[in-house]
Design an enzyme around this catalytic site. Structure first.
Site, PDB file in Angstrom:
ATOM      1  N   GLY A  98       1.007   5.527  -7.405  1.00 19.61           N
ATOM      2  CA  GLY A  98       0.173   4.524  -8.062  1.00 19.61           C
ATOM      3  C   GLY A  98       0.627   4.203  -9.473  1.00 19.61           C
ATOM      4  N   CYS A 158       4.350   2.136  -8.425  1.00 18.97           N
ATOM      5  CA  CYS A 158       4.392   0.973  -7.535  1.00 18.97           C
ATOM      6  C   CYS A 158       3.283  -0.011  -7.896  1.00 18.97           C
ATOM      7  CB  CYS A 158       4.236   1.441  -6.081  1.00 18.97           C
ATOM      8  SG  CYS A 158       4.171   0.073  -4.903  1.00 18.97           S
ATOM      9  N   THR A 196       0.851  -1.189   0.000  1.00 18.81           N
ATOM     10  CA  THR A 196       0.000   0.000   0.000  1.00 18.81           C
ATOM     11  C   THR A 196       0.881   1.231   0.000  1.00 18.81           C
ATOM     12  OG1 THR A 196      -1.972   0.938   0.981  1.00 18.81           O
ATOM     13  CG2 THR A 196      -0.197   0.412   2.491  1.00 18.81           C
ATOM     14  N   THR A 235       0.276  -0.428  -5.429  1.00 19.92           N
ATOM     15  CA  THR A 235      -0.498   0.774  -5.125  1.00 19.92           C
ATOM     16  C   THR A 235      -1.426   1.070  -6.291  1.00 19.92           C
ATOM     17  OG1 THR A 235       1.346   1.660  -3.826  1.00 19.92           O
ATOM     18  CG2 THR A 235      -0.309   3.238  -4.566  1.00 19.92           C
TER      19      THR A 235
END
Length: 178
Positions: free
Chosen positions: A162, A165, A7, A168
């Site tokens: 986002g 990664c 996350t 994410t």
């Protein structure tokens, strides 16, 4: 047994405003199990923001314990964080929990780790999780080069994380305090 993980959580503080946001992806190994998890919350009657990264069940356990510490210490963020970190470090069962927390109120932002650390981040920016480094770098650049509000900095930082990664996504939950 494989753990749920991955996350990005980021917090930005500017002036009398603080924002804390996170993405919604929960990953088990290389499989996305859920894309809309809520890893950021306002607690203690909306006076404290908390975001968590790491093993999901562990993070929820720590969140419950942190809320209890806030009640015990009448909302004192630092005392509650230190008390949780002390328990986390010394308790045999808690010692094995794999998660991290960012907590914030109107005065402070803190990162709490399982090593017993309670860190006050520099520059009003904190980030944890698999995409934390990307989000923190983006937030730092935005804070130094724009006048964006903390909420906007958090959103743009999460979007960049986002895109970089794989753990994410771009389904964000962002909470603010003013």
């Amino acid at each position: 047994m494989e753990q749920y993980h991955g996350t990005t959580i980021v917090s930005v503080r500017r002036g009398n405003q603080v924002a804390l946001g996170g993405d919604g992806q929960v990953t088990l190994g290389n499989i996305v199990m859920k894309g809309s998890a809520r890893k950021v919350r306002a607690i203690y009657d909306g006076k404290v923001l908390v975001g968590f990264a790491g093993a999901t069940a562990d993070a929820f356990s720590l969140l419950d314990r942190f809320e209890a510490k806030l009640q015990k210490h009448q909302g004192n963020l630092l005392r509650s964080a230190v008390d949780l970190a002390k328990d986390w470090r010394t308790d045999r069962a808690l010692r094995h929990l794999e998660a991290m927390l960012i907590v914030a109120d109107r005065e402070a932002t803190l990162v709490i780790t399982g090593n017993g650390d309670v860190l006050d981040p520099e520059g009003g920016i904190a980030a944890i999780g698999s995409g934390g480094s990307y989000a923190q770098s983006a937030a730092k650049a935005l804070m130094e080069n724009t006048d964006l509000a903390p909420r906007d900095v958090v959103e743009k930082s999460l979007r960049i994380a986002g895109e970089l990664c794989i753990y994410t996504n771009t389904n964000f939950v962002i909470e603010t305090l003013e």
